[in-house]
Write an enzyme that holds these catalytic residues in place. Structure first.
Site, short mmCIF file in Angstrom:
data_model
loop_
_atom_site.label_atom_id
_atom_site.label_comp_id
_atom_site.label_asym_id
_atom_site.label_seq_id
_atom_site.Cartn_x
_atom_site.Cartn_y
_atom_site.Cartn_z
N GLU A 105 -26.93 19.59 54.43
CA GLU A 105 -27.74 19.84 55.63
C GLU A 105 -29.17 20.02 55.13
O GLU A 105 -29.48 21.01 54.47
CB GLU A 105 -27.24 21.08 56.38
N GLU A 115 -42.05 17.18 56.15
CA GLU A 115 -41.68 18.52 56.63
C GLU A 115 -42.60 19.56 55.98
O GLU A 115 -42.67 19.65 54.75
CB GLU A 115 -40.23 18.82 56.26
N LYS A 138 -23.80 30.49 46.11
CA LYS A 138 -25.06 30.80 45.43
C LYS A 138 -26.19 30.82 46.47
O LYS A 138 -26.63 29.78 46.95
CB LYS A 138 -25.42 29.78 44.35
N CYS A 166 -35.43 24.67 60.04
CA CYS A 166 -35.18 23.22 59.88
C CYS A 166 -35.02 22.51 61.21
O CYS A 166 -35.35 21.34 61.35
CB CYS A 166 -33.93 23.02 59.04
P1 NAD Z 1 -34.16 24.05 48.00
O1 NAD Z 1 -33.54 22.71 48.06
O2 NAD Z 1 -35.32 24.26 47.12
O3 NAD Z 1 -33.08 25.14 47.55
C1 NAD Z 1 -31.88 25.32 48.25
C2 NAD Z 1 -30.86 25.92 47.32
O4 NAD Z 1 -30.55 24.97 46.31
C3 NAD Z 1 -31.30 27.19 46.62
O5 NAD Z 1 -30.22 28.09 46.55
C4 NAD Z 1 -31.66 26.70 45.23
O6 NAD Z 1 -31.55 27.68 44.25
C5 NAD Z 1 -30.62 25.62 45.05
N1 NAD Z 1 -30.94 24.60 44.03
C6 NAD Z 1 -32.17 24.16 43.67
N2 NAD Z 1 -32.05 23.22 42.70
C7 NAD Z 1 -30.73 23.06 42.47
C8 NAD Z 1 -29.98 22.23 41.59
N3 NAD Z 1 -30.57 21.37 40.75
N4 NAD Z 1 -28.64 22.33 41.62
C9 NAD Z 1 -28.02 23.18 42.46
N5 NAD Z 1 -28.68 24.00 43.32
C10 NAD Z 1 -30.02 23.94 43.32
O7 NAD Z 1 -34.50 24.42 49.51
P2 NAD Z 1 -35.26 25.72 50.06
O8 NAD Z 1 -36.71 25.59 49.76
O9 NAD Z 1 -34.51 26.93 49.61
O10 NAD Z 1 -35.01 25.58 51.63
C11 NAD Z 1 -35.84 24.91 52.50
C12 NAD Z 1 -35.24 23.57 52.87
O11 NAD Z 1 -33.95 23.76 53.44
C13 NAD Z 1 -36.05 22.86 53.94
O12 NAD Z 1 -36.13 21.50 53.63
C14 NAD Z 1 -35.22 23.07 55.20
O13 NAD Z 1 -35.42 22.12 56.21
C15 NAD Z 1 -33.84 23.00 54.65
N6 NAD Z 1 -32.89 23.60 55.58
C16 NAD Z 1 -32.01 22.79 56.25
C17 NAD Z 1 -31.11 23.32 57.16
C18 NAD Z 1 -30.13 22.45 57.92
O14 NAD Z 1 -29.19 22.99 58.49
N7 NAD Z 1 -30.29 21.15 57.93
C19 NAD Z 1 -31.10 24.70 57.39
C20 NAD Z 1 -32.02 25.49 56.71
C21 NAD Z 1 -32.90 24.94 55.79
#
Ligand code: NAD
Length: 489
Positions: free
Chosen positions: A258, A388, A183, A291
């Site tokens: 992650e 962040e 997803k 990130c």
């Molecule tokens: P997010 O947590 O809002 O969403 C990530 C994913 O989770 C999306 O596909 C979203 O639809 C899904 N999601 C949201 N709520 C959910 C739920 N209740 N159940 C299942 N899935 C759900 O994050 P974002 O805003 O899309 O991304 C930014 C974040 O990602 C930042 O904190 C960034 O640091 C982190 N990030 C980390 C890495 C890493 O490798 N550590 C890499 C890239 C981004």
């Protein structure tokens, strides 16, 4: 609902449907996907999956599991390498789609990022195929550790670098013999949809790789709650990571997360200041939506002024603009909501008494760009230091000695990456021990060896992916012990 709806994304045809069991299917509901390059440009109304689509996708993954496992590592590797080749052959359309959908710079997508998706599939195909099981004798038995596919795997990815991150997680899951339901994030779903077309062309059997579109709280939550799922791999924010951890715990499903980062970039007196300053200015790349970025600049007091001058010059060389223009180095942010979030951080910082050294504003009234911004916080507890931002906003603090540098570096709840600039090898080694982060780069940044473990400490994540660490996670490990003097008759 049968699918068939497509969008023209910069001349590339992309399906707006889910991809389940080798077929495109739609949903009665949709969500709008707009381009951050021009918010008035609607790319398409994307199928908005629900619990039924989630259930069907997991059912498809279960149905395809035995056949995919039976191919063995070599059979799967052949297909995954074909997919890698197809990704390489489709760099241009993939870069076009991702650039319009997420606003990442077209040039870096074309030159590096999309190719990394192909490398992900090749690297895990090779590792899985050439894996040597551990074998040894002890206690009168011959022992062997074998990997068994874990089962249906849910992969959930964020909106930044959607293609790279989705392939980074799907590739080891598939190479290990699992079937996958992916997803992608609702703000940039289209490159993953295009991946399905390539997967089909590569000969990935129906049901082995499924992609469902939709909102996290709807189809995402339904996927991670399904008790038939055997692995969950998540990249995103710590807040969502917690929700997914709760869902995984309910079904006793191993998961990796992650999560976010707030990396320190440490500059010592003996550092190559030119390299340190240029690298620090790179933290504004991708509008800071990275990130891994070192967003806290920690500089030895004795060189702080010189470092700042060099850093300022390197930052001034950045060019804000349209991500399709090769001259552009800073893209717009992904979404108006995210722009407002970044603005909120800077406004609260200003009000709290931090010093905005430069930047601190939108670039233009009518777009999603935010100026590269540097803030000197009033103290280390400031929100702008501890949270962040995920935008082009860095902080600058000074330290007196190595102990203080390490203490500041380790002072947030995060622990994804750290960067150290020094010419002293023993200092580099000491900090390699002292810093609490999953990846520590010394005198460099963003160099990745795909066989190395990758992940974060504390709020930056749970578990490690990369190389054999990922293949172990996506497998059930079992030990087969045979009595040494056994004779089979
Ligand atoms: P997010 O947590 O809002 O969403 C990530 C994913 O989770 C999306 O596909 C979203 O639809 C899904 N999601 C949201 N709520 C959910 C739920 N209740 N159940 C299942 N899935 C759900 O994050 P974002 O805003 O899309 O991304 C930014 C974040 O990602 C930042 O904190 C960034 O640091 C982190 N990030 C980390 C890495 C890493 O490798 N550590 C890499 C890239 C981004």
């Amino acid at each position: 609902m049968t699918g068939g709806r497509t969008a023209d994304v910069g001349g590339v045809t992309v399906s707006l449907d889910h991809y389940v069991n080798g077929r495109r299917i739609g949903s009665a509901d949709t969500f709008e996907d707009r381009s951050p390059l021009d918010w008035s440009l609607k790319l398409g109304d994307v199928a908005r999956g629900d619990a039924t689509v989630a259930r069907d996708a997991v059912t498809a993954a279960i149905g395809a599991a035995d056949g995919w496992a039976a191919l063995g590592p070599a059979g799967r590797a052949t297909i995954l390498r074909r997919l890698a080749d197809l990704i390489d052959e489709h760099v241009e359309p993939l870069a076009t789609v991702e650039c319009l959908d997420m606003a990442m710079l077209h040039e870096s997508l074309r030159a590096r990022v999309i190719g990394r998706g192909a490398r992900n599939f090749r690297a895990y195909a090779d590792l899985a195929e050439h894996h040597e099981p551990r074998r040894w004798s002890s206690n009168g038995t011959d022992n062997e550790v074998r990997r068994m596919p874990a089962g249906p795997t849910v992969v959930i990815t964020p909106w930044n670098a959607p293609f790279m991150l989705s392939t980074w997680k799907s590739a080891p899951a598939l190479a290990a013999g699992n079937t996958v339901v992916l997803k992608p994030a609702e703000w940039s779903p289209l490159s993953c949809s295009y991946l399905c077309d390539l997967a089909e062309e590569a000969g990935i059997p129906p049901g082995v790789l499924n992609v469902v579109q939709g909102l996290g709280g709807e189809v995402g939550a339904a996927l991670v709650a399904d008790p038939r799922v055997r692995r969950i791999s998540f990249t995103g924010s710590p807040e969502t990571g917690q929700l997914i951890g709760v869902a995984a715990a309910r079904n006793l499903v191993p998961f990796t997360a992650e999560l976010g980062g707030k990396g320190p970039l440490l500059v010592f007196e003996d550092a190559d200041l030119a390299a340190a300053a240029t690298t620090a200015a790179r933290m504004y790349d991708d509008a800071g939506q990275v990130c891994l970025a070192g967003t806290r600049l920690l500089v030895a007091s004795g060189v702080a002024e010189e470092f700042y001058e060099r850093f300022r010059a390197a930052t001034d060389a950045h060019v804000l603009g349209d991500s399709r223009d090769p001259a552009t180095t800073i893209s717009p942010l992904i979404h108006p909501q995210h722009l407002a979030r970044v603005e909120g951080f800077v406004e609260r910082s200003r009000v709290a008494g931090d010093t905005v050294v430069f930047g601190g504003h939108r670039w233009k009234d009518d777009g999603l760009w935010y100026e590269p911004t540097l803030i000197r916080p009033r103290d280390n507890d400031a929100e702008i230091v501890q949270s962040e931002v995920f935008g082009p906003v860095l902080t600058l603090q000074e330290f007196a000695d190595e102990d203080e540098a390490a203490a500041l570096a380790n002072s947030t709840k995060y622990g994804l990456t750290a960067m150290v600039f020094t010419r002293d090898a023993s200092r580099a080694s000491r900090l390699g021990d002292a810093l609490r982060a999953g990846t520590i780069w010394v005198n460099t940044f963003l160099v990745r060896d795909l066989t190395a473990p990758f992940g974060g400490c504390n709020a930056s994540g749970i578990g490690r992916e990369g190389g054999d660490y990922a293949l172990d996670f996506y497998s059930e490990l079992k030990t087969v012990q045979v009595r040494e003097d056994t004779t089979y008759g």
